[in-house]
Design an enzyme around this catalytic site. Sequence first.
Site, short mmCIF file in Angstrom:
data_model
loop_
_atom_site.label_atom_id
_atom_site.label_comp_id
_atom_site.label_asym_id
_atom_site.label_seq_id
_atom_site.Cartn_x
_atom_site.Cartn_y
_atom_site.Cartn_z
CB SER A 3 0.36 1.66 -0.62
OG SER A 3 -0.92 1.31 -0.16
CG HIS A 28 -1.91 3.07 -4.11
ND1 HIS A 28 -2.35 2.90 -5.41
CD2 HIS A 28 -2.36 2.00 -3.42
CE1 HIS A 28 -3.04 1.78 -5.49
NE2 HIS A 28 -3.07 1.20 -4.30
CG ASP A 30 -4.93 0.26 -1.02
OD1 ASP A 30 -5.03 0.12 -2.25
OD2 ASP A 30 -3.86 0.07 -0.39
CG MET A 32 -9.51 -2.33 1.11
SD MET A 32 -8.43 -3.42 2.06
CE MET A 32 -6.81 -2.89 1.48
CG HIS A 61 -6.47 -0.07 -5.54
ND1 HIS A 61 -5.56 -0.98 -4.99
CD2 HIS A 61 -7.34 -0.83 -6.25
CE1 HIS A 61 -5.87 -2.20 -5.37
NE2 HIS A 61 -6.95 -2.15 -6.12
CG MET A 63 -9.21 -3.25 -3.75
SD MET A 63 -7.88 -3.60 -2.59
CE MET A 63 -7.37 -1.94 -2.21
CG MET A 132 -4.84 -6.14 -7.83
SD MET A 132 -4.22 -4.78 -6.81
CE MET A 132 -3.61 -5.63 -5.36
CG ASP A 168 -1.31 -2.15 -5.08
OD1 ASP A 168 -0.50 -2.22 -4.13
OD2 ASP A 168 -2.50 -1.82 -4.96
C1 DX5 Z 1 -3.35 -4.47 -1.25
C2 DX5 Z 1 -3.35 -3.00 -1.51
C3 DX5 Z 1 -2.01 -2.40 -1.59
C4 DX5 Z 1 -1.19 -2.51 -0.34
C5 DX5 Z 1 0.18 -2.89 -0.79
O1 DX5 Z 1 -4.59 -5.01 -1.47
O2 DX5 Z 1 -4.01 -2.71 -2.73
O3 DX5 Z 1 -2.00 -1.06 -2.09
O4 DX5 Z 1 -1.09 -1.32 0.39
O5 DX5 Z 1 0.92 -3.20 0.30
P1 DX5 Z 1 2.24 -4.08 0.17
O6 DX5 Z 1 3.22 -3.29 -0.64
O7 DX5 Z 1 2.64 -4.29 1.57
O8 DX5 Z 1 1.84 -5.37 -0.52
ZN ZN Z 2 -3.73 -0.72 -3.68
#
Ligand code: DX5
Ligand code: ZN
Length: 210
Positions: A3, A28, A30, A32, A61, A63, A132, A168
């Site tokens: 990620s 991956h 993210d 947000m 991903h 969010m 999650m 994740d």
């Molecule tokens: C958290 C993210 C993850 C994050 C995971 O909300 O969706 O993808 O990068 O990081 P770790 O492995 O540190 O929990």
């Molecule tokens: Zn993620």
Amino acid sequence: MPSIFGADIGNIQNDVKPLIELGIEILHVDMMDGSFVPNIAFGPTQVADLKKILPFQFDVHMMVENPEKFIPQLVDAGVEYISIHQEATAHLLRGIQLIKKLGAKAGVVLNPGTPIETINMVLDEIDYVLIMTVNPGLGGQALYAPIYKKIAALKEMIGDRPIDIQVDGGVNNENIKACAEAGANWFVVGSYMFSGAAADRLATLENALK
Ligand code: DX5
Ligand code: ZN
């Protein structure tokens, strides 16, 4: 699958170099929005910029509330996999159909507190489910152990459909095997992957899965 949220963005080229050498193919990423989750990361423009300079397939991903708005920009940027949260849209099916129509693989994400039954109706439309294993929005949290039962129940609900189960949040060498035994086959690893030499981290994770 690493990620990018766990990497040092100021040093991203160096951080991902070992991943390329190790043959990692998918990253991956993210997104947000500061509203669906209490943090902000990677808008579609930054995802597109990163896609230009990094030689990976991207698993984005989202969010993000009302993710449908940004899906076309992601596909235009060349993103191969896109997942949207069940909780973030009133029009889950529409979002999934848009991703598929534009030619990317579609995933649905469930927060830890969201029951798997909420996606029963769309199972025949999707390529993967992201469970999650922490509350989304931050890296470095501990995996929520009661989640194994949920993964196993999802695996059973999926039956023989060709749907991957991604996990994740807080995934590391100590819990990856339990995730796999419960039914997950796609592991997002953020802080654990980037808190040591990538080759060692990957080897430790692969050993743990044996
Ligand atoms: C958290 C993210 C993850 C994050 C995971 O909300 O969706 O993808 O990068 O990081 P770790 O492995 O540190 O929990
Ligand atoms: Zn993620």
